[in-house]
Structure formats: structure tokens, C-alpha cells
Write an enzyme that holds these catalytic residues in place. Structure first.
Site, PDB file in Angstrom:
ATOM      1  N   SER A 440       0.816  -1.217   0.000  1.00  0.00           N
ATOM      2  CA  SER A 440       0.000   0.000   0.000  1.00  0.00           C
ATOM      3  C   SER A 440       0.844   1.258   0.000  1.00  0.00           C
ATOM      4  O   SER A 440       0.324   2.336  -0.285  1.00  0.00           O
ATOM      5  CB  SER A 440      -0.972   0.020   1.179  1.00  0.00           C
ATOM      6  OG  SER A 440      -0.547  -0.768   2.235  1.00  0.00           O
ATOM      7  N   HIS A 461      -3.378  -3.473  -5.962  1.00  0.00           N
ATOM      8  CA  HIS A 461      -3.653  -3.010  -4.600  1.00  0.00           C
ATOM      9  C   HIS A 461      -5.121  -3.250  -4.256  1.00  0.00           C
ATOM     10  O   HIS A 461      -6.012  -2.603  -4.803  1.00  0.00           O
ATOM     11  CB  HIS A 461      -3.300  -1.519  -4.513  1.00  0.00           C
ATOM     12  CG  HIS A 461      -3.502  -0.914  -3.165  1.00  0.00           C
ATOM     13  ND1 HIS A 461      -3.869   0.390  -2.967  1.00  0.00           N
ATOM     14  CD2 HIS A 461      -3.385  -1.456  -1.933  1.00  0.00           C
ATOM     15  CE1 HIS A 461      -3.965   0.629  -1.681  1.00  0.00           C
ATOM     16  NE2 HIS A 461      -3.684  -0.474  -1.034  1.00  0.00           N
ATOM     17  N   GLU A 473      -6.906  -1.254  -7.249  1.00  0.00           N
ATOM     18  CA  GLU A 473      -6.064  -0.229  -7.874  1.00  0.00           C
ATOM     19  C   GLU A 473      -4.855  -0.942  -8.500  1.00  0.00           C
ATOM     20  O   GLU A 473      -4.108  -1.615  -7.779  1.00  0.00           O
ATOM     21  CB  GLU A 473      -5.627   0.714  -6.746  1.00  0.00           C
ATOM     22  CG  GLU A 473      -5.101   2.031  -7.159  1.00  0.00           C
ATOM     23  CD  GLU A 473      -4.900   2.950  -5.939  1.00  0.00           C
ATOM     24  OE1 GLU A 473      -4.856   2.470  -4.788  1.00  0.00           O
ATOM     25  OE2 GLU A 473      -4.769   4.160  -6.152  1.00  0.00           O
ATOM     26  N   ASN A 511      -5.208   6.099  -1.431  1.00  0.00           N
ATOM     27  CA  ASN A 511      -4.646   6.505  -0.132  1.00  0.00           C
ATOM     28  C   ASN A 511      -4.123   7.937  -0.166  1.00  0.00           C
ATOM     29  O   ASN A 511      -4.152   8.648   0.827  1.00  0.00           O
ATOM     30  CB  ASN A 511      -3.537   5.544   0.294  1.00  0.00           C
ATOM     31  CG  ASN A 511      -4.114   4.212   0.749  1.00  0.00           C
ATOM     32  OD1 ASN A 511      -5.291   4.131   1.076  1.00  0.00           O
ATOM     33  ND2 ASN A 511      -3.303   3.175   0.757  1.00  0.00           N
TER      34      ASN A 511
HETATM   35  P1  NAD Z   1      -0.529  -9.335   7.713  1.00  0.00           P
HETATM   36  O1  NAD Z   1       0.504  -9.032   8.718  1.00  0.00           O
HETATM   37  O2  NAD Z   1      -1.904  -9.651   8.156  1.00  0.00           O
HETATM   38  O3  NAD Z   1      -0.052 -10.551   6.797  1.00  0.00           O
HETATM   39  C1  NAD Z   1       1.235 -10.717   6.302  1.00  0.00           C
HETATM   40  C2  NAD Z   1       1.498 -12.199   6.169  1.00  0.00           C
HETATM   41  O4  NAD Z   1       2.712 -12.392   5.468  1.00  0.00           O
HETATM   42  C3  NAD Z   1       1.639 -12.920   7.506  1.00  0.00           C
HETATM   43  O5  NAD Z   1       0.790 -14.048   7.542  1.00  0.00           O
HETATM   44  C4  NAD Z   1       3.090 -13.345   7.531  1.00  0.00           C
HETATM   45  O6  NAD Z   1       3.326 -14.558   8.235  1.00  0.00           O
HETATM   46  C5  NAD Z   1       3.402 -13.470   6.066  1.00  0.00           C
HETATM   47  N1  NAD Z   1       4.817 -13.358   5.768  1.00  0.00           N
HETATM   48  C6  NAD Z   1       5.690 -12.464   6.250  1.00  0.00           C
HETATM   49  N2  NAD Z   1       6.920 -12.691   5.737  1.00  0.00           N
HETATM   50  C7  NAD Z   1       6.817 -13.749   4.914  1.00  0.00           C
HETATM   51  C8  NAD Z   1       7.740 -14.461   4.104  1.00  0.00           C
HETATM   52  N3  NAD Z   1       9.006 -14.103   4.045  1.00  0.00           N
HETATM   53  N4  NAD Z   1       7.276 -15.481   3.387  1.00  0.00           N
HETATM   54  C9  NAD Z   1       5.977 -15.861   3.461  1.00  0.00           C
HETATM   55  N5  NAD Z   1       5.073 -15.234   4.213  1.00  0.00           N
HETATM   56  C10 NAD Z   1       5.480 -14.183   4.934  1.00  0.00           C
HETATM   57  O7  NAD Z   1      -0.524  -8.113   6.704  1.00  0.00           O
HETATM   58  P2  NAD Z   1      -1.671  -7.614   5.712  1.00  0.00           P
HETATM   59  O8  NAD Z   1      -2.485  -6.582   6.385  1.00  0.00           O
HETATM   60  O9  NAD Z   1      -2.311  -8.789   5.092  1.00  0.00           O
HETATM   61  O10 NAD Z   1      -0.810  -6.853   4.618  1.00  0.00           O
HETATM   62  C11 NAD Z   1      -0.054  -7.515   3.645  1.00  0.00           C
HETATM   63  C12 NAD Z   1       0.337  -6.556   2.544  1.00  0.00           C
HETATM   64  O11 NAD Z   1      -0.834  -5.948   2.012  1.00  0.00           O
HETATM   65  C13 NAD Z   1       1.218  -5.411   3.004  1.00  0.00           C
HETATM   66  O12 NAD Z   1       2.106  -5.084   1.971  1.00  0.00           O
HETATM   67  C14 NAD Z   1       0.233  -4.276   3.218  1.00  0.00           C
HETATM   68  O13 NAD Z   1       0.818  -3.004   3.075  1.00  0.00           O
HETATM   69  C15 NAD Z   1      -0.731  -4.535   2.089  1.00  0.00           C
HETATM   70  N6  NAD Z   1      -2.084  -3.963   2.266  1.00  0.00           N
HETATM   71  C16 NAD Z   1      -2.694  -4.026   3.474  1.00  0.00           C
HETATM   72  C17 NAD Z   1      -3.964  -3.487   3.612  1.00  0.00           C
HETATM   73  C18 NAD Z   1      -4.681  -3.536   4.935  1.00  0.00           C
HETATM   74  O14 NAD Z   1      -5.705  -2.878   5.083  1.00  0.00           O
HETATM   75  N7  NAD Z   1      -4.213  -4.340   5.882  1.00  0.00           N
HETATM   76  C19 NAD Z   1      -4.615  -2.903   2.509  1.00  0.00           C
HETATM   77  C20 NAD Z   1      -3.965  -2.897   1.285  1.00  0.00           C
HETATM   78  C21 NAD Z   1      -2.707  -3.428   1.182  1.00  0.00           C
END
Ligand code: NAD
Length: 730
Positions: A440, A461, A473, A511
Site C-alpha cells: 500500500s 492493490h 487499484e 490513499n
Molecule cells: P498481515 O501481517 O496480516 O499478513 C502478512 C502475512 O505475510 C503474515 O501471515 C506473515 O506470516 C506473512 N509473511 C511475512 N513474511 C513472509 C515471508 N518471508 N514469506 C511468506 N510469508 C510471509 O498483513 P496484511 O495486512 O495482510 O498486509 C499484507 C500486505 O498488504 C502489506 O504489503 C500491506 O501493506 C498490504 N495492504 C494491506 C492493507 C490492509 O488494510 N491491511 C490494505 C492494502 C494493502
């Protein structure tokens, strides 16, 4: 082939079949209405015809009016053109309803039955409602209802008047004011249709009904002597309560900003005072009024015409079909799990990878939970759940990615973690595989450096919660190629969401606009504006959530994280010190937002939001003098809108249609306005410049008028007239 074709059987039953050959779903045009009129005339005049079945040649009955036609009516004939067109439709439907019967004795008409094989929406239900009976096939996938209010209009083909006269204003309200859709069984229970039969019996039963119908079966209640409106006429005690209640309900739901809801209520109220035919005329006048309202035309343009155009690939580069067959999702957290579910639900095979097997399994369990909820609501079957879950392979083994044609990475928001994961993935997939990141905040162009094929690297996204949010997006890095864009768009189409394509820049598009909205709310709080005033001012202008509620929902510590990263990136130019003061203080108080059950709002033990937290006043005392409502609203709107204009100036946004559709679907930007660019066109560039100049003088340079807006004002131009000349308002 014409849209309607009539064939008469030897038993004297004529069947009119609706089949718009170049469309997958029937939609009504004015020409088709005239054709239907002629066929009805023929059937009524032909002595050998005993009755008529109106049905569809497709699996569904109809999706509604072609809204492009409504847009054209307005363009060609203005208010009079719309009114005449609508009255023509009323004439045809009324002719079907009276079916040649003697106006005095109400005898001698020919029975006309609607036989619906599937979905029947908008005019696709208004036409059946003018028939003497509606029989639907038992098709649980079918949706029946009048959803016009969702795109800023209301049922104007007699649907409003007929439904209210049949069931009363109070009972009809959810179907008209909320656009509630029902499956055939529920539609029958509500009295919207008359019968549900096995699909193979649809036409058999329709014919049986036609042949057995009596004169009395053809007379609508409102045409019979002594008709009284269910629930009482407006001046009766019960009716009075209904209308007072309905007005209050509409205002609570729409905050008075949606002209269609108010117009609908007026049509219902005024129509209820007069005879049926006059009520139809009143409905037509209010319908015309709504279609002439810039808010309604902007809503139709963004929420129907342009949304559909984007979904159908309006901005897709020319590239061979990129339908996704096998998807790899890396990171089974909140986002990854959601993405895996929506893809598997759309029939795509998914490999869901996390660092630990338990985490991968938890991700898959998320899909299972969503499906279980669907089962408890009877929207999903056990068989469907088994089928969808079988498509998700949860594992830690990158080798399982073999054969994937698209990867969506959703691991922690950390450049080096993402780079490492990218390398690991690319060592396990074929050379043509497209790699997408769900980041994001991190620049796509920088993340693409971890790939030897930056042309095959892209941002996709999603918004949270993935299964609910309709916008996706798509972000092009500097080197992203056309095939990657086409792949992302084809994927979004498969999962039935709406895409926008933007260029790479800090916070991309959505965003980038939403953060200044939150920040403006926080600044006002720090200035001493009453918090509840800030929240209500936002809602009164059509924002679904006030800025303080929004930051509670997205989490206050995330706000701190973003603020710190932005400050590091911008150095001395960082403008948001006042905002940080609020955010950092909240985190110091241990109030992280909804997730910690404490934020700008208070929450009960079950996490239900209560009132605003009264501790805010200890740190940010409320001023005695409060600003004007308009000032607060202009600050909140301009904070978002100017960012959208800058995104267009910077080339981040390439198409204003995407800017408007993305704003409404992505963060709920005042849908009544049609989006930020439509709003600026509604108020006019000159007025927008005057507002910006005034806000800049009083509140600072963040409201500085963008050069583009000033230029539009100087030339008397608008965004849609300059940037999308083919996209005139509906
Ligand atoms: P989260 O912390 O819930 O999930 C991340 C997952 O990735 C975890 O399960 C973790 O164990 C796994 N992980 C970490 N390192 C790893 C690796 N090396 N290999 C395999 N798995 C691995 O995070 P999230 O909220 O799901 O966000 C994930 C991505 O999406 C981020 O880049 C975030 O910026 C983006 N994002 C989040 C949102 C939101 O509202 N949370 C919205 C849009 C985009």
C-alpha cells in the site's frame, strides 16, 4: 433480430419473447418499447389471440433500462424529452394493464402474463408489474427488484406507483428506497410476484393461467371500485404516520444529499393523493426532475456507465487474453487470505504460501469462515464450499508455485522482506509469470528491482476487507509492460471487481486522497473544533464515515507509521506536524482505534462503537466559537478533491473516469456527487477556485488552487468537457 418477437400458437396464446441479440442480458431501449407497443396492439386487435405471455429468450428476463438511453434522452430533448419518453413508456405499460378491457365494465380484456426465467430488475420488473400475473421460475440465482436508487434515480417506469398501490408505502419502502433485491421465493412472499414454478414448467403454467383467466383476474386493485391504499392514504392517521416515518428514515439514511430519495418520496406522497393515471404523471415529473439533477446524472455516469466501461476493459492495453489459470498468493495474512478466497471463489486454482504452515492454514481457514457465513445465510451450498476450498492449496513450499501465471505478494510491508520473497518466487515459476505486489505504500518501481523482468512486475492493490471492497487499484511501475497491465485487468475481471490503472507515486491514488481527509479532521480537532461537529459535517456532505471514525477503523498506530515514513521521505518539507501531535498523543494514551477497543470513539466490550471519547477535550479543548458548517465541509472535501486534481496533473491518474469511480468505490467519496471531478464540475471551476483561494488565505497552502483548476476556470471549462468529451453527463 428485433428485441421482441411474437409467435401465436394454435390455441390462441401469443408469446412475446424478449431477446436483445448483441447483449448477454436484455436491457430496454426506447425503440424496443415502441416495438413492444406495436406487438401488444397486434395481439389485442387479433381476434384469434386469447392472451399473451411475455418472456425472455435468455436465462434471465432483463437487467433494466439501458441507462445510456436515458443519458441520450436528456441530451437530445432536455426535461421535455425525458418527460415525453417516460410518458410514452407509461402509455405502453398502461395499455398492457388495461389489455383492451372496457373502461366502464372492466370486462373483455385479454390476459397478459409475465414469465420470468431468472433475474428481473428495474424496467425488467416494472413491465411484469403492469401484467396481470407474474410467474417466475424457481431459480435461486435470480434477483428480482428495483435497484434504481443505487445509481441515483428511482423506479420511474410506473414501478414506484404500482408497488406502493399494491403493498402500501411502508411495506414498499425497502424495495424502493434501498433497492432491496429478492430471490423468486422471497419476492413471492413479499407479494412482488405471484407464483414460483419449476423452471421447465414456466411456460406451461403461464399458458395454463392465460387460458383459465377470468375478467376479474385482469383488474388491478387500483382500477377496481372502492380501492383503498394499503397502509392508508397520506391524510389518514396510519398514512400520516407512514409518511412522517418515511421522511425521517430517508433523511437519516441519506442525510438529505440524495435527490432521488427525496423525489421518490414526493412522487409516492403526491401520487397517493390522486387517481392512478395522474399518479403516473406525477411519478414521471419527479423522475424527470431527478434525471435533470446534476447529482443524479453524475451518479449514473460514474456508478453505472463508467464503472461498467472500466470493468469491460476501457483502459486495457491491446494484449492477448490473460485469463489467470493458476494464482500464487504469498503471505496468508489478512490481505493474502482474502485475495486467495476471492480468486478461488471465481474458479481460479490458488497456491497460498506463508512462512509457517499454521499461518498458511489460518489463511485458508479464513476462506472457510466466509463460506460458512454464506451457508448460514443460505447464499452458499456445502457443495460450493467444498469446491472452493479444494481450489486453495495452503503450503510453505514455493515449489508448489510451478505453473502459476500470476503471483500476488501480500507479505509484511517491508522492502527487504518483499525483495527476498520476490526472488524466491521467481526462482520457482516460469519466465512468463506476472508478479504483482499488494503493497500500500512502497514504490512499485523500487520493488521491481528485485525482479529480472521489471516489465512483468506490477502493483495490484486491494482494499480491506478484500471480499467486500469492490475497487482494485492497479499500479504501473516505470518499467511495467502492457502484458502485465492486461494480466492484472483480466484477473480483476475474473474476480468481478472494478479496476483503475494508475502510475506509481507515493500512496498511489486512493490513499493519497484519503490521508489528507483524515488529516484535515485531525487538524480541526487540534484547532478546537468540536469533534462531533467534524464527524457530522462529513456525514452531512455524504461521506460514509467521519475522519475520526475512519482513522479508528484503519487504526491510529498505522497512521503514526505512515506519518513517520512520510516525514522521513519528505524531510523539512513535511507539512503535517499538527496532525502528528494528535496521532502520537492518542497512541501514547494506548488508544489505537477500533482494534484496541479505544480510539477517538469509545467501544463496549463487544467492540460496538459508542460515542466520541470525552478525554479528547482534556488535550484539545473545544473553542467557544465554532466555524461555519460550510467551512468545515469545504475543508474536508477540498482536502481530498485537490489531491485528486494533483494526481491528474502529475499523471498518476490517467483518466478522470477512474478518478471518480475509484473515489466512490475505494473510500466512499460522497457518492451523490459522482466523484471528486464530477463534484468540481457540478460546482463549476470558477467557484472551486474561489473556495480554494479563500481556504488558502485562511488555512494555508495545502488548499492552493492547482494550475489546472485555475486554467479550467479561466476558460469556462470543466473536467468532463476537457478530458472526456465523449463522456458527457448522463
Ligand atoms: P498481515 O501481517 O496480516 O499478513 C502478512 C502475512 O505475510 C503474515 O501471515 C506473515 O506470516 C506473512 N509473511 C511475512 N513474511 C513472509 C515471508 N518471508 N514469506 C511468506 N510469508 C510471509 O498483513 P496484511 O495486512 O495482510 O498486509 C499484507 C500486505 O498488504 C502489506 O504489503 C500491506 O501493506 C498490504 N495492504 C494491506 C492493507 C490492509 O488494510 N491491511 C490494505 C492494502 C494493502
Amino acid at each position: 433480430m428485433p428485441d421482441f418477437v411474437m409467435k401465436t400458437d394454435t390455441d390462441g396464446v401469443a408469446t412475446i419473447t424478449w431477446n436483445v441479440t448483441d447483449k448477454s442480458m436484455n436491457v430496454m431501449s426506447l425503440a424496443a418499447f415502441k416495438l413492444l407497443d406495436n406487438l401488444i396492439d397486434d395481439a389485442l386487435a387479433d381476434a384469434s389471440v386469447k392472451g399473451v405471455i411475455i418472456t425472455s429468450g435468455k436465462k434471465d428476463f432483463a437487467g433494466g433500462m439501458d441507462l445510456n438511453v436515458i443519458a441520450k434522452m436528456r441530451e437530445d430533448g432536455g426535461a421535455q424529452g425525458i418527460f415525453d419518453g417516460v410518458m410514452m413508456m407509461h402509455g405502453v405499460l398502461r395499455k398492457i394493464e388495461r389489455a383492451g378491457m372496457d373502461p366502464k365494465t372492466l370486462k373483455g380484456g385479454k390476459p397478459i402474463v409475465a414469465a420470468l426465467p431468472g433475474t428481473a430488475l428495474g424496467i425488467g420488473l416494472e413491465l411484469p408489474r403492469s401484467c396481470h400475473r407474474i410467474i417466475a421460475a424457481d431459480n435461486p440465482k435470480a434477483k428480482i427488484g428495483l435497484p434504481e436508487i443505487m445509481v441515483g434515480i428511482f423506479p420511474g417506469g410506473g414501478g414506484t406507483t404500482r408497488l406502493v398501490r399494491k403493498m402500501g408505502a411502508m411495506v414498499a419502502a425497502p424495495f424502493l428506497l434501498e433497492g432491496k433485491l429478492s430471490d423468486p421465493a422471497k419476492a413471492k412472499a413479499a407479494g412482488i410476484i405471484d407464483e414460483v414454478v419449476a423452471p421447465d414448467q414456466l411456460l406451461v403454467r403461464a399458458k395454463e393461467w392465460v387460458l383459465a383467466a377470468t375478467d376479474a383476474d385482469l383488474v388491478k386493485p387500483w382500477d377496481a371500485k372502492g380501492y383503498k391504499m394499503p397502509g392508508g392514504a397520506p391524510y389518514s392517521p396510519a398514512g400520516f404516520m407512514t409518511f412522517v416515518g418515511a421522511s425521517a428514515m430517508v433523511h437519516a439514511q441519506t442525510m438529505g444529499v440524495y435527490p432521488a430519495a427525496k423525489a421518490l418520496l414526493s412522487a409516492v406522497y403526491e401520487g397517493a393523493l390522486v387517481p392512478f393515471d395522474l399518479a403516473l404523471k406525477i411519478e414521471a415529473r419527479w423522475f424527470t426532475n431527478v434525471l435533470m439533477n446534476p447529482s443524479s446524472s453524475a451518479m449514473i455516469r460514474s456508478l453505472f456507465i463508467n464503472k461498467e466501461a472500466l470493468e469491460k476493459g476501457a483502459v486495457r492495453p491491446a494484449a492477448p487474453d490473460q485469463t489467470v489459470k493458476k494464482l500464487g498468493v504469498i503471505g496468508a495474512g489478512m490481505m493474502g487470505a482474502g485475495i486467495a478466497y476471492v480468486a478461488a471463489n471465481a474458479g481460479i486454482e490458488v497456491v497460498l504460501i506463508d512462512a509457517k504452515q499454521e499461518a498458511a492454514d489460518r489463511g485458508k481457514a479464513h476462506a472457510s469462515d466466509i463460506l460458512d457465513k454464506g451457508i448460514s445465510r443460505k447464499k452458499v451450498t456445502e457443495a460450493k464450499k467444498t469446491e472452493v476450498l479444494a481450489r486453495i492449496a495452503a503450503t510453505t513450499d514455493y515449489g508448489a508455485l510451478k505453473g502459476c501465471d500470476l503471483i500476488v505478494e501480500a507479505v509484511f510491508e517491508d522492502m527487504s522482506v518483499k525483495a527476498e520473497v520476490t526472488k524466491k518466487v521467481l526462482a520457482n515459476v516460469g519466465k512468463d509469470c506476472i508478479f504483482a505486489t499488494n503493497t500500500s505504500t512502497l514504490p512499485i518501481t523500487d520493488l521491481a528491482k528485485a525482479s529480472a523482468h521489471p516489465d512483468q512486475f506490477i502493483g495490484i492493490h486491494f482494499f480491506s476487507p478484500v471480499e467486500k471492497m469492490m475497487l482494485v487499484e492497479i499500479i504501473k511501475g516505470k518499467k511495467t509492460g502492457d502484458r502485465a497491465v492486461a494480466k492484472a485487468l483480466d484477473f480483476v475481471r475474473q474476480i468481478r471487481k472494478t479496476p483503475i490503472v494508475v502510475n506509481d507515486a507515493r500512496f498511489f491514488y486512493a490513499n493519497r486522497c484519503i490521508i489528507p481527509y483524515i488529516n484535515e479532521g485531525l487538524r480541526m480537532l487540534a484547532e478546537g473544533v468540536e469533534p462531533v461537529f467534524i464527524e457530522n459535517a462529513a456525514k452531512l456532505v455524504g461521506m460514509p464515515l467521519g475522519p475520526l471514525q475512519l482513522v479508528d477503523e484503519t487504526s491510529i498506530d498505522l497512521g503514526v507509521k505512515i506519518a513517520k515514513a512520510t516525514r522521513t521521505a519528505m524531510g523539512d518539507a513535511y507539512p503535517d506536524g499538527a496532525v502528528d501531535e494528535v496521532l502520537f498523543w492518542m497512541v501514547d494514551q494506548g488508544r489505537l482505534g477500533k482494534k484496541s477497543n479505544a480510539g477517538f470513539y469509545t467501544y463496549d466490550d463487544k467492540g460496538k462503537r459508542q460515542g466520541l471519547w470525552d478525554g479528547l477535550a482534556t488535550k484539545f479543548p473545544v473553542n467557544d466559537d465554532q466555524p461555519d458548517l460550510t467551512d468545515v465541509q469545504h475543508r474536508l472535501l477540498m482536502a481530498q478533491v485537490l489531491e485528486a486534481v494533483r494526481a491528474l496533473e502529475d499523471g498518476v491518474l490517467m483518466d478522470i473516469r477512474e478518478g471518480d469511480v475509484g473515489a466512490i468505490l475505494g473510500w466512499g467519496f460522497a457518492p451523490w456527487s459522482g466523484g471528486p471531478f464530477s463534484w468540481l464540475d457540478i460546482i463549476g471551476a470558477a467557484r472551486a477556485v474561489a473556495i480554494c483561494d479563500d481556504l488558502t488565505a485562511r488555512f494555508g497552502d495545502r488548499f492552493k488552487t492547482p494550475a489546472l483548476l485555475r486554467d479550467l476556470a479561466a476558460k469556462g471549462d470543466g473536467f468532463y468537457s476537457r478530458f472526456a468529451p465523449q463522456q458527457k453527463a448522463a
